[in-house]
Design an enzyme around this catalytic site. Structure first.
Site, PDB file in Angstrom:
ATOM      1  N   HIS A  49      12.078  50.069 -29.125  1.00 30.49           N
ATOM      2  CA  HIS A  49      11.364  49.545 -30.304  1.00 30.49           C
ATOM      3  C   HIS A  49      10.421  48.397 -29.943  1.00 30.49           C
ATOM      4  O   HIS A  49       9.717  47.881 -30.822  1.00 30.49           O
ATOM      5  CB  HIS A  49      12.337  49.168 -31.429  1.00 30.49           C
ATOM      6  CG  HIS A  49      13.038  47.864 -31.288  1.00 30.49           C
ATOM      7  ND1 HIS A  49      14.376  47.745 -30.978  1.00 30.49           N
ATOM      8  CD2 HIS A  49      12.585  46.599 -31.428  1.00 30.49           C
ATOM      9  CE1 HIS A  49      14.700  46.466 -30.943  1.00 30.49           C
ATOM     10  NE2 HIS A  49      13.635  45.748 -31.212  1.00 30.49           N
ATOM     11  N   ASP A 107      17.601  53.546 -28.088  1.00 33.29           N
ATOM     12  CA  ASP A 107      16.624  52.446 -28.094  1.00 33.29           C
ATOM     13  C   ASP A 107      16.560  51.826 -26.698  1.00 33.29           C
ATOM     14  O   ASP A 107      17.113  50.757 -26.448  1.00 33.29           O
ATOM     15  CB  ASP A 107      17.064  51.421 -29.149  1.00 33.29           C
ATOM     16  CG  ASP A 107      15.993  50.384 -29.430  1.00 33.29           C
ATOM     17  OD1 ASP A 107      14.866  50.533 -28.919  1.00 33.29           O
ATOM     18  OD2 ASP A 107      16.306  49.426 -30.160  1.00 33.29           O
ATOM     19  N   SER A 135      15.111  41.026 -28.621  1.00 27.52           N
ATOM     20  CA  SER A 135      15.122  42.469 -28.402  1.00 27.52           C
ATOM     21  C   SER A 135      14.732  42.819 -26.980  1.00 27.52           C
ATOM     22  O   SER A 135      13.799  42.235 -26.431  1.00 27.52           O
ATOM     23  CB  SER A 135      14.075  43.143 -29.294  1.00 27.52           C
ATOM     24  OG  SER A 135      14.550  43.302 -30.574  1.00 27.52           O
TER      25      SER A 135
END
Ligand code: NAG
Ligand code: NAG
Ligand code: NAG
Length: 244
Positions: free
Chosen positions: A69, A112, A196
């Site tokens: 992502h 992911d 992230s």
């Protein structure tokens, strides 16, 4: 029991034009400078001149791992960073090719995980070194895990941390029910926006996970953080690296 929750990607939505505050990656502390030489600060060039940031980590001289992502138009991988306002001694390498997982599901954030191939080799030094990945393992939960990143340091903060932060997290045994192929932790402390793509580092200083999502249980209770479970992706990772 069914677990209803809303997944939220830990995407940093702020740009860097404002002031940057110090503080804690939700309940953590500033890392000893360059104690995590595999950490990569990814500049995501989004087109239209906008820049966002994700974390990542160095696997060898050519490859960085991050979350799928964190996709962008192009990237600069910043290596050897501690305080990202001091960029005089860092290595700034552009990314030549990106390999998001082919079955990445952007609605549920499944699979992911992404590999980035650097356009030139990283130079290893005391501040820049790769991290080993956890092997396929026996399915037991790794202990003593730490997450690190430059993400914002508290809920009411809208800016990234200047310094690399780290926090201990304890994994919970959810038997794949919260999110497939993921490790998860629950608590008041954990990764935040901008973290992230960073690594979940556990036993033997190996990378076990990639920071992916946070969610708030609809029943209330502490936030649940999930990390893409690297041991489930070893064949895919070794395949991509081996072929390129
Ligand atoms: C790595 O070292 C070589 C040789 O000193 C140099 O030419 C190159 O620019 C360095 N790469 C980075 C990213 O600093
Ligand atoms: C890294 O390099 C890119 C491309 O040259 C540049 O736009 C960016 O400002 C550099 N980042 C830092 C922190 O030096
Ligand atoms: C975090 O984990 C490290 C490594 O397991 C340990 O040495 C340290 O005491 C822990 N810190 C806290 C605040 O629990």
């Amino acid at each position: 029991m069914f677990f209803h929750c809303k997944l939220v990607a830990l995407i940093l939505v702020m740009t860097l034009d404002g002031q940057v505050y110090t503080g804690e990656i939700y309940g953590g502390h500033v890392a000893a400078p360059h104690s995590r030489p595999y950490m990569v600060l990814l500049e995501q060039h989004m087109g239209n001149g906008k820049i966002k940031h994700c974390g990542g980590f160095l696997l060898n001289a050519d490859f960085v791992m991050t979350a799928a992502h964190c996709q962008a138009k192009s990237y600069s991988a910043l290596l050897g960073v501690h305080n990202f306002k001091q960029t005089n001694e860092i290595q700034n390498i552009s990314v030549e090719e990106m390999f998001p997982h082919k079955e990445y599901d952007p609605t549920e954030y499944i699979n992911d995980i992404m590999l980035l191939k650097l356009s030139s080799k990283a130079n290893f030094s005391t501040n820049v070194r790769p991290i080993a990945l956890a092997g396929q393992g026996d399915g037991s939960l790794p202990k003593s895990c730490i997450v690190s990143g430059w993400g914002r340091a508290s809920i009411d903060q809208s800016h990234m941390s200047n310094w690399l932060m780290e926090v201990n997290v304890t994994l919970i045994d959810h038997k794949g029910q919260i999110k497939k192929n993921s490790y998860c932790s629950q608590g008041e402390t954990g990764p935040a926006n901008g973290d992230s793509g960073g690594p979940l580092v556990c036993e033997d200083e190996k990378a076990y996970g990639v920071v992916s999502t946070s969610s708030k249980p609809s029943s209330g209770g502490a936030v649940i953080y999930c990390y893409t479970k690297i041991p489930e992706y070893r064949d895919w990772i070794d395949g991509v690296i081996g072929h390129h």
